[in-house]
Design an enzyme around this catalytic site. Structure first.
Site, PDB file in Angstrom:
ATOM      1  N   ARG A  21       0.852  -1.190   0.000  1.00 50.26           N
ATOM      2  CA  ARG A  21       0.000   0.000   0.000  1.00 50.26           C
ATOM      3  C   ARG A  21       0.891   1.244   0.000  1.00 50.26           C
ATOM      4  O   ARG A  21       1.990   1.245   0.569  1.00 50.26           O
ATOM      5  CB  ARG A  21      -0.911   0.037   1.241  1.00 50.26           C
ATOM      6  CG  ARG A  21      -2.138  -0.837   1.120  1.00 50.26           C
ATOM      7  CD  ARG A  21      -3.135  -0.302   0.074  1.00 50.26           C
ATOM      8  NE  ARG A  21      -4.326  -1.116  -0.074  1.00 50.26           N
ATOM      9  CZ  ARG A  21      -4.502  -2.053  -1.011  1.00 50.26           C
ATOM     10  NH1 ARG A  21      -3.544  -2.323  -1.886  1.00 50.26           N
ATOM     11  NH2 ARG A  21      -5.638  -2.710  -1.100  1.00 50.26           N
ATOM     12  N   HIS A  59      -1.079  -0.087 -10.009  1.00 49.58           N
ATOM     13  CA  HIS A  59      -1.848  -0.976  -9.124  1.00 49.58           C
ATOM     14  C   HIS A  59      -2.335  -2.205  -9.902  1.00 49.58           C
ATOM     15  O   HIS A  59      -3.530  -2.493  -9.935  1.00 49.58           O
ATOM     16  CB  HIS A  59      -3.036  -0.233  -8.482  1.00 49.58           C
ATOM     17  CG  HIS A  59      -3.530  -0.912  -7.227  1.00 49.58           C
ATOM     18  ND1 HIS A  59      -4.034  -0.215  -6.152  1.00 49.58           N
ATOM     19  CD2 HIS A  59      -3.582  -2.222  -6.874  1.00 49.58           C
ATOM     20  CE1 HIS A  59      -4.393  -1.068  -5.203  1.00 49.58           C
ATOM     21  NE2 HIS A  59      -4.120  -2.301  -5.620  1.00 49.58           N
TER      22      HIS A  59
END
Ligand code: NAP
Length: 310
Positions: free
Chosen positions: A225, A273
């Site tokens: 993250r 991502h």
């Protein structure tokens, strides 16, 4: 009796999921209706992704579990209206995707591939890379994804270290935990992979002090993250050469804003991502299995511990 499943993950996602989910529910012998809208009091399970406008879980008084399509649950776990059990996604295809992403980028750094791909014609510098057995790779996070990546890296021959919150024993992996363990792993790691969840305790774990513990020129791969890294500290470490290169898949703001310095930094690779996507076919089987378990009175798999935040 037919179950009502509220699919709260966006209409586009339902187009992708309807057929595999219907098949997976049937394979478990479950009679269920998949709806994008249903009276809250009638909903047995909620299939959830953060794209959903559903934010108030309080009216879903009959709901037995909320099943996340995402592995990372930071955008739902802190919702104060969520009192129902929450399961995160642990999907064999997602795990395989992450293993491939991590091994690919570790091998890129290990083999020094960029030097050859970017070299002008005529460059002949015959510097063979070390063997994997001479290279230490460290993983922050030894959960479903970190552990699978660690095992694949061990199979490739790397010296693999891993750091987790609780102590672990895993074949072929030097496992450490706690503050001392973090220091130990960072001090010897040439290629660092961060696969921690986003929680208050992991925020900025790679700050100036911890980046300084790495060997000079270490490489970082972050598919965990964006909040795990202090962006300014990483940029400073890249400038000084303390960090040799970083491959970043996740960011504090996504998509990564056009003006962010990571986009233009010569020693940063940005991936959008894509490290590991949840795949509808296998994720549907995971969801159907979990519903079948709860209906049979068995505990929910992959339950999130609210107090830990993951
Ligand atoms: P997981 O199974 O919950 O594992 C989390 C790991 O982090 C565990 O080993 C846990 O330690 C460790 N951990 C958590 N807090 C810690 C702390 N304060 N100190 C030390 N270790 C800590 O999660 P996962 O399924 O492996 O997924 C990891 C993360 O990957 C997700 O949360 C998500 O953010 C990210 N992800 C990214 C993508 C992508 O496409 N980029 C896709 C999927 C997931 P214990 O083992 O001791 O509990």
């Amino acid at each position: 009796m037919s179950l009502t499943l509220l699919f709260a993950a966006g209409q586009g996602a339902l187009d992708e999921y309807r057929a595999p989910l219907t098949d997976a529910l049937a394979a478990e012998g479950l009679d269920a209706t998949i709806a994008t809208d249903a009276p809250p009091g009638s909903v047995d399970y909620i299939i959830y992704a953060p794209a959903s406008p559903l934010q108030d879980f309080a009216p879903y008084t009959r709901t037995k579990a909320v099943l996340s399509l995402w592995a990372g649950v930071e955008r739902i776990v802190s919702n104060p209206t969520l009192t129902q059990p929450l399961a995160r996604m642990v999907d064999p295809s997602l795990t395989q995707g992450m293993v491939e992403y991590v091994c690919g980028h570790v091998l890129r750094y290990h083999l020094g591939m960029d030097a050859h791909i970017g070299a002008p014609p005529g460059t002949w510098v015959a510097d063979a890379p070390p063997l994997a057995s001479e290279r230490r790779v460290g993983l922050l996070g030894l959960g479903a994804l970190g552990q699978a990546c660690a095992e694949a890296l061990v199979a490739l021959g790397f010296q693999v270290w891993g750091w987790s919150r609780r102590p672990k024993t895993l074949a072929g992996i030097t496992c450490v935990h706690g503050d001392e363990g973090l220091k130990d792993i960072l001090q010897g790691t040439e290629i660092l992979v961060t696969l921690l969840p986003q929680t208050p305790r992991t925020e900025n774990i790679l700050d100036q002090g911890n980046l300084a513990l790495l060997p000079h020129g270490a490489r970082i791969i972050n598919p965990g993250r964006g909040t795990l890294i202090d962006d300014d500290a990483l940029l400073a470490a890249l400038e000084s050469g303390q960090v040799g290169h970083a491959t970043l898949d996740v960011f504090r703001t996504e998509p990564l804003p056009a003006a962010h310095p990571f986009w233009h930094h010569p020693r940063v690779t940005v991936t959008p991502h894509i490290a590991a996507a949840t795949r509808a076919a296998s994720a549907s089987r995971v969801i159907a299995r979990n519903i079948a378990r709860v209906e049979a009175g068995q505990p929910l798999l992959h339950a999130v511990a609210r107090d830990r935040g993951y």
